[in-house]
Design a protein around this motif. Structure first.
Motif, short mmCIF file in Angstrom:
data_model
loop_
_atom_site.label_atom_id
_atom_site.label_comp_id
_atom_site.label_asym_id
_atom_site.label_seq_id
_atom_site.Cartn_x
_atom_site.Cartn_y
_atom_site.Cartn_z
N ALA A 107 59.25 11.70 -20.31
CA ALA A 107 58.88 10.41 -20.90
C ALA A 107 57.63 10.53 -21.77
CB ALA A 107 58.67 9.36 -19.80
N GLY A 108 57.52 11.64 -22.49
CA GLY A 108 56.43 11.80 -23.45
C GLY A 108 55.08 12.12 -22.83
N ALA A 109 55.03 12.39 -21.51
CA ALA A 109 53.75 12.75 -20.88
C ALA A 109 53.16 13.97 -21.57
CB ALA A 109 53.97 13.05 -19.39
N PRO A 110 51.86 13.95 -21.89
CA PRO A 110 51.27 15.08 -22.61
C PRO A 110 51.26 16.36 -21.76
CG PRO A 110 49.57 13.52 -21.97
CD PRO A 110 50.87 12.90 -21.61
N ILE A 111 51.36 17.49 -22.44
CA ILE A 111 51.31 18.80 -21.78
C ILE A 111 49.87 19.10 -21.40
CG2 ILE A 111 51.60 21.28 -22.17
CD1 ILE A 111 53.82 20.53 -24.22
N GLU A 112 49.63 19.44 -20.15
CA GLU A 112 48.29 19.87 -19.74
C GLU A 112 48.13 21.36 -20.06
OE1 GLU A 112 46.16 17.67 -18.89
OE2 GLU A 112 44.53 19.11 -18.53
N LYS A 113 49.17 22.11 -19.75
CA LYS A 113 49.13 23.55 -20.03
C LYS A 113 50.55 24.11 -20.17
CE LYS A 113 45.75 26.03 -18.00
NZ LYS A 113 45.12 26.72 -16.84
N GLY A 119 45.87 26.20 -28.84
CA GLY A 119 45.89 27.53 -28.25
C GLY A 119 45.24 27.63 -26.88
N ASP A 120 44.17 26.86 -26.67
CA ASP A 120 43.46 26.99 -25.39
C ASP A 120 44.23 26.36 -24.23
OD1 ASP A 120 43.10 24.36 -26.07
OD2 ASP A 120 40.91 24.36 -25.95
N LYS A 121 45.35 25.71 -24.53
CA LYS A 121 46.20 25.18 -23.46
C LYS A 121 47.46 26.02 -23.29
CE LYS A 121 44.77 20.38 -23.28
NZ LYS A 121 45.26 19.01 -23.12
N ILE A 122 47.52 27.15 -23.97
CA ILE A 122 48.68 28.04 -23.84
C ILE A 122 48.22 29.33 -23.16
CG2 ILE A 122 50.55 29.24 -25.04
CD1 ILE A 122 50.12 27.27 -27.39
N GLU A 123 48.71 29.55 -21.96
CA GLU A 123 48.27 30.69 -21.16
C GLU A 123 49.44 31.65 -20.95
OE1 GLU A 123 46.53 30.31 -16.92
OE2 GLU A 123 44.99 29.64 -18.34
N VAL A 124 49.17 32.94 -21.16
CA VAL A 124 50.21 33.95 -20.95
C VAL A 124 50.13 34.47 -19.53
CG1 VAL A 124 51.01 36.25 -21.64
CG2 VAL A 124 50.23 34.62 -23.38
N VAL A 125 51.27 34.54 -18.86
CA VAL A 125 51.32 35.13 -17.51
C VAL A 125 52.41 36.20 -17.49
CG1 VAL A 125 52.80 33.24 -16.64
CG2 VAL A 125 51.54 34.67 -15.02
N ILE A 126 52.05 37.36 -16.96
CA ILE A 126 53.02 38.46 -16.87
C ILE A 126 53.93 38.21 -15.67
CG2 ILE A 126 53.34 40.97 -16.68
CD1 ILE A 126 51.81 40.14 -19.20
N MET A 131 56.87 27.74 -18.30
CA MET A 131 56.60 26.57 -17.46
C MET A 131 55.68 25.60 -18.18
SD MET A 131 55.70 28.66 -13.96
CE MET A 131 55.16 30.22 -14.66
N ILE A 132 55.82 24.33 -17.79
CA ILE A 132 54.93 23.28 -18.28
C ILE A 132 54.16 22.72 -17.09
CG2 ILE A 132 54.86 20.91 -19.14
CD1 ILE A 132 55.45 22.72 -21.32
N ASP A 152 49.12 15.84 -13.54
CA ASP A 152 49.05 15.69 -12.08
C ASP A 152 49.19 17.03 -11.35
OD1 ASP A 152 51.68 16.22 -12.61
OD2 ASP A 152 52.49 14.39 -11.70
N GLY A 153 49.21 18.12 -12.10
CA GLY A 153 49.29 19.44 -11.49
C GLY A 153 50.72 19.89 -11.21
N SER A 154 51.67 19.01 -11.47
CA SER A 154 53.06 19.37 -11.26
C SER A 154 53.49 20.38 -12.33
CB SER A 154 53.92 18.11 -11.33
OG SER A 154 55.26 18.44 -11.13
N VAL A 155 54.13 21.46 -11.89
CA VAL A 155 54.59 22.50 -12.82
C VAL A 155 56.11 22.54 -12.81
CG1 VAL A 155 54.59 24.98 -13.32
CG2 VAL A 155 52.51 23.88 -12.46
N ILE A 156 56.71 22.45 -14.00
CA ILE A 156 58.16 22.53 -14.14
C ILE A 156 58.51 23.86 -14.78
CG2 ILE A 156 60.23 21.35 -15.01
CD1 ILE A 156 58.65 19.36 -13.48
N ALA A 157 59.43 24.57 -14.15
CA ALA A 157 59.85 25.88 -14.68
C ALA A 157 61.33 25.84 -15.06
CB ALA A 157 59.63 26.97 -13.63
N GLN A 158 61.71 26.66 -16.01
CA GLN A 158 63.13 26.83 -16.33
C GLN A 158 63.48 28.29 -16.02
OE1 GLN A 158 64.66 28.65 -19.08
NE2 GLN A 158 66.71 27.95 -18.63
N MET A 159 64.61 28.50 -15.34
CA MET A 159 64.95 29.83 -14.85
C MET A 159 66.37 30.26 -15.20
SD MET A 159 63.47 29.79 -10.99
CE MET A 159 62.90 28.13 -10.64
#
Ligand code: MG
Length: 387
Positions: free
Chosen positions: A164-170, A233-240, A249-250, A254-261
């Motif tokens: 619903a258009g909620a902004p991306i935290e990270k 850029g400072d909201k885009i983090e690379v994880v190995i 993931m987004i 609220d700290g909720s993380v959504i992943a696609q697998m």
């Protein structure tokens, strides 16, 4: 879903071939209108006949007659040269343009398709790296929709659906780490072409496979994500994530993380860009979590993989800096593939070009083409000195 009519730019490459595999699984829903290739005439001819396309373009004009002679009996139109690609993608018979050519060479035809308001299935990330602001501004004006085919960006796009258009935290951008993840810096410095081409998870073309080994691919993807999703850029983090099961993931406020697998298979992202917002069956390997057992995550090593820092720096500087970085990288990767320079020479050539090519703060499209040329020449001089 109504039948969709598709143009595939770069149909003989890895993404192009996988796209035709997807289309082959849904011949009732997708129609191939146009195929283009640089040089691979045999495969282009075979694809054109199999999918009974309307037209093909062979970019190398020297090979026109060969393709023409082969396709004339099948009543398939044949054109030559990059300008023909730019003209044909604007045709009324085309709904979706898959941009799967390699590198900066994809920019002019992508711009033509965006200008015509087509839906872009974007596999050519270099287009957004070199000219992200220009292409996105143009798409906003013409109403062209840009759907990501890069697996990480397709994942992010899918994680945003229903928010619903909620902004991306990270954005947590996952990376396999490539073939040299566990190697020492000393060993990486001596890496050969064959070792760098041996990617553990993904089946891709040679340019992007070398980019994965240097992690410049992830650097390019940081910039691609910045333009596709408007995330700084400072909201885009690379994880190995060596298993490449989570494709990105987004994180919301609220700290909720959504992943696609899924198992690493590019056809999933390609098909979703073609079928969006619908989902279709796909003949691929499905996840079995009990079999998978676990997944692992690490922070990237910026000492071993300086390309990541170069990408963040070019985003921060803005203007034509990412274009300079991209052009120097294309030239250096080509030289590495020809075994003219060593592995770490790739990123040092990029570094020196970013320092040595004229910076322009607010480039237009002509400036981007000029910058690309200038950076290529500069990189060529540096490569000549090394080799
Ligand atoms: Mg990717």
């Amino acid at each position: 879903m109504e039948k969709r009519h598709i143009a595939i730019l770069g149909s003989t490459g890895s993404i192009g071939r996988q796209a035709l595999d997807v289309i082959g699984q849904h011949r009732d829903l997708f129609e191939v209108e146009l195929l283009t290739a640089n040089n691979s005439t045999d495969l282009l001819i075979q694809q054109a006949i199999e999918f009974d396309v309307n037209a093909v373009v062979i970019c190398n004009k020297d090979r026109y007659q060969e393709v023409k002679d082969a396709l004339d009996p099948h009543d398939i139109k044949v054109f030559a040269g990059m300008q023909s690609v730019c003209d044909l993608v604007t045709g009324d018979n085309i709904d979706i343009v898959l941009t799967s050519m390699v590198g900066f060479s994809g920019l002019s035809s992508t711009v033509a398709a965006v200008n015509a308001g087509k839906t872009i299935a974007l596999a050519n990330k270099e287009t957004l790296v070199a000219a992200g602001k220009i292409v996105m501004d143009l798409a906003a004006r013409t109403g062209a929709r840009i759907l990501p085919v890069d697996s990480e960006h397709s994942a992010i796009f899918q994680c945003l659906m229903g928010s619903a258009g909620a902004p991306i935290e990270k954005i947590h951008l996952t990376a396999s780490g490539g073939p040299f993840r566990t190697w020492s810096r000393e060993d990486i410095a001596k890496a050969t072409r064959a070792q760098a081409l041996n990617h553990p998870n993904w089946s891709m073309g040679s340019k992007i496979t070398i980019d994965s080994a240097t992690m410049m691919n992830k650097g390019l993807e940081i910039i691609e994500a910045r333009w596709l999703f408007g995330t700084p850029g400072d909201k885009i983090e690379v994880v190995i994530h060596p298993e490449s099961i989570i494709h990105s993931m987004i994180e919301y406020a609220d700290g909720s993380v959504i992943a696609q697998m899924g198992h690493p298979d590019m056809r999933e992202a390609i098909q979703f860009a073609f079928s969006y917002p619908f989902r279709l069956p796909l003949n691929n390997r499905k996840l079995n979590f009990a079999e998978l057992g676990g997944m692992s995550f690490f922070a990237p090593d910026l000492e071993k993989f300086p390309a990541l820092s170069l990408a963040y720096e070019s985003l921060e500087k803005g203007g034509n800096m990412a274009c300079i970085m991209n052009a120097a990288n294309e030239a250096a990767v080509a030289a590495f593939l020809q075994e003219r320079i060593g592995f770490y020479d790739i990123t040092s050539v990029v570094r020196d070009c970013m320092d040595g090519v004229d910076f322009v703060a607010d480039p237009d499209l002509d400036t981007i083409f000029a910058t690309n040329k200038e950076a290529f020449i500069k990189a060529g001089e540096l490569i000549d000195k090394i080799s």
